[in-house]
Design a protein around this motif. Structure first.
Motif, mmCIF file in Angstrom:
data_model
loop_
_atom_site.group_PDB
_atom_site.id
_atom_site.type_symbol
_atom_site.label_atom_id
_atom_site.label_comp_id
_atom_site.label_asym_id
_atom_site.label_seq_id
_atom_site.Cartn_x
_atom_site.Cartn_y
_atom_site.Cartn_z
ATOM 1 N N CYS A 209 27.801 5.992 -13.778
ATOM 2 C CA CYS A 209 27.137 7.168 -13.475
ATOM 3 C C CYS A 209 27.570 8.362 -12.824
ATOM 4 C CB CYS A 209 25.759 6.461 -12.904
ATOM 5 S SG CYS A 209 26.299 6.275 -10.946
ATOM 6 N N GLY A 210 28.727 7.368 -11.961
ATOM 7 C CA GLY A 210 29.695 8.522 -11.613
ATOM 8 C C GLY A 210 29.408 8.800 -10.725
ATOM 9 N N THR A 211 27.693 8.175 -9.745
ATOM 10 C CA THR A 211 27.723 8.716 -8.665
ATOM 11 C C THR A 211 28.809 8.696 -7.240
ATOM 12 O OG1 THR A 211 25.624 8.446 -9.106
ATOM 13 C CG2 THR A 211 25.991 8.853 -6.767
ATOM 14 N N CYS A 212 29.507 7.454 -7.612
ATOM 15 C CA CYS A 212 30.300 6.818 -6.257
ATOM 16 C C CYS A 212 31.600 7.587 -6.640
ATOM 17 C CB CYS A 212 31.317 5.813 -6.837
ATOM 18 S SG CYS A 212 31.262 4.990 -8.421
ATOM 19 N N VAL B 179 38.336 1.711 -8.171
ATOM 20 C CA VAL B 179 38.483 1.980 -6.989
ATOM 21 C C VAL B 179 39.669 2.144 -6.989
ATOM 22 C CG1 VAL B 179 38.855 0.977 -4.824
ATOM 23 C CG2 VAL B 179 37.479 -0.001 -5.929
ATOM 24 N N LYS B 180 40.222 3.590 -6.094
ATOM 25 C CA LYS B 180 41.277 4.333 -6.089
ATOM 26 C C LYS B 180 42.311 4.186 -5.005
ATOM 27 C CE LYS B 180 41.341 9.421 -6.981
ATOM 28 N NZ LYS B 180 40.708 10.315 -7.108
ATOM 29 N N ASN B 181 41.075 4.299 -3.743
ATOM 30 C CA ASN B 181 41.480 4.383 -2.199
ATOM 31 C C ASN B 181 40.564 3.258 -1.662
ATOM 32 O OD1 ASN B 181 42.804 4.406 0.194
ATOM 33 N ND2 ASN B 181 42.220 6.389 -0.023
ATOM 34 N N GLY B 182 40.727 2.631 -1.267
ATOM 35 C CA GLY B 182 39.531 1.228 -0.961
ATOM 36 C C GLY B 182 39.648 1.561 0.724
ATOM 37 N N ASN B 183 40.448 1.812 1.339
ATOM 38 C CA ASN B 183 40.273 2.419 2.944
ATOM 39 C C ASN B 183 40.082 3.850 2.993
ATOM 40 O OD1 ASN B 183 41.569 0.030 3.763
ATOM 41 N ND2 ASN B 183 43.965 1.262 2.218
ATOM 42 N N ALA B 184 39.531 4.685 1.918
ATOM 43 C CA ALA B 184 38.956 5.545 1.730
ATOM 44 C C ALA B 184 37.719 6.249 2.768
ATOM 45 C CB ALA B 184 38.640 6.806 0.525
ATOM 46 N N SER B 185 37.042 7.052 3.867
ATOM 47 C CA SER B 185 36.437 6.917 4.759
ATOM 48 C C SER B 185 34.621 7.092 3.954
ATOM 49 C CB SER B 185 36.662 8.241 6.318
ATOM 50 O OG SER B 185 36.118 8.988 5.279
ATOM 51 N N CYS B 186 35.016 7.508 2.621
ATOM 52 C CA CYS B 186 33.245 7.649 2.134
ATOM 53 C C CYS B 186 32.837 6.500 1.249
ATOM 54 C CB CYS B 186 33.494 8.510 1.643
ATOM 55 S SG CYS B 186 35.146 8.841 -0.015
ATOM 56 N N MET C 34 38.081 -4.692 1.403
ATOM 57 C CA MET C 34 39.363 -5.529 0.171
ATOM 58 C C MET C 34 37.422 -4.326 -0.469
ATOM 59 S SD MET C 34 40.569 -6.554 -2.491
ATOM 60 C CE MET C 34 39.825 -6.747 -4.682
ATOM 61 N N VAL C 35 37.544 -3.681 -1.544
ATOM 62 C CA VAL C 35 37.460 -2.479 -2.118
ATOM 63 C C VAL C 35 36.742 -3.533 -3.872
ATOM 64 C CG1 VAL C 35 36.143 -0.656 -2.950
ATOM 65 C CG2 VAL C 35 36.674 -1.212 -0.718
ATOM 66 N N SER C 36 36.065 -3.561 -4.378
ATOM 67 C CA SER C 36 35.538 -4.354 -5.601
ATOM 68 C C SER C 36 34.158 -4.018 -6.583
ATOM 69 C CB SER C 36 35.909 -5.366 -6.028
ATOM 70 O OG SER C 36 34.880 -6.150 -5.368
ATOM 71 N N PRO D 227 35.476 10.993 -4.274
ATOM 72 C CA PRO D 227 36.140 10.903 -5.033
ATOM 73 C C PRO D 227 37.444 10.854 -4.244
ATOM 74 C CG PRO D 227 35.138 13.907 -3.689
ATOM 75 C CD PRO D 227 34.522 11.901 -3.119
ATOM 76 N N GLU D 228 37.185 10.327 -3.335
ATOM 77 C CA GLU D 228 38.912 9.339 -2.802
ATOM 78 C C GLU D 228 39.278 8.447 -2.665
ATOM 79 O OE1 GLU D 228 38.461 11.500 1.644
ATOM 80 O OE2 GLU D 228 40.512 10.122 1.123
ATOM 81 N N GLY D 229 37.866 7.858 -3.582
ATOM 82 C CA GLY D 229 37.772 6.448 -2.964
ATOM 83 C C GLY D 229 37.646 5.761 -4.307
ATOM 84 N N PHE D 230 36.839 6.637 -5.096
ATOM 85 C CA PHE D 230 36.987 6.318 -6.721
ATOM 86 C C PHE D 230 36.981 6.947 -8.163
ATOM 87 C CE2 PHE D 230 33.612 3.899 -3.770
ATOM 88 C CZ PHE D 230 34.068 2.412 -4.308
ATOM 89 N N GLU D 231 37.187 6.689 -8.882
ATOM 90 C CA GLU D 231 37.204 7.682 -10.874
ATOM 91 C C GLU D 231 36.656 6.590 -11.277
ATOM 92 O OE1 GLU D 231 41.464 8.974 -11.480
ATOM 93 O OE2 GLU D 231 41.913 6.313 -10.815
ATOM 94 N N ILE D 232 36.677 7.266 -12.596
ATOM 95 C CA ILE D 232 35.302 6.519 -13.620
ATOM 96 C C ILE D 232 36.549 6.766 -14.704
ATOM 97 C CG2 ILE D 232 33.843 6.988 -15.982
ATOM 98 C CD1 ILE D 232 32.844 6.310 -12.821
#
Ligand code: SF4
Length: 54
Positions: free
Chosen positions: A12-15, A32-39, A1-3, A20-25
């Motif tokens: 800052c947008g770094t994540c 969190v967009k996709n907590g299972n993204a490999s990155c 679980m990612v939070s 980009p698969e996992g996070f957006e601002i």
């Protein structure tokens, strides 16, 4: 679980840049967009304020 700790996040947008698969601002904070993204782990390590929890 990612939070995201929204109190720590400075938007800052770094994540989203690193993972980009996992996070957006949205509204100036990371979400969190996709907590299972490999990155996810790489993004966590890149966050300057350690706001990403896995
Ligand atoms: S890298 Fe950290 S501080 Fe920057 S937007 Fe992502 S969660 Fe927020």
């Amino acid at each position: 679980m990612v939070s995201i700790n929204k109190e720590k996040c400075i938007g800052c947008g770094t994540c989203a840049a690193v993972c980009p698969e996992g996070f957006e601002i949205k509204g100036g904070k990371a979400v969190v967009k996709n907590g299972n993204a490999s990155c996810i782990k790489e993004a966590k390590e890149s966050c300057p304020v350690d706001a990403i929890k896995i």
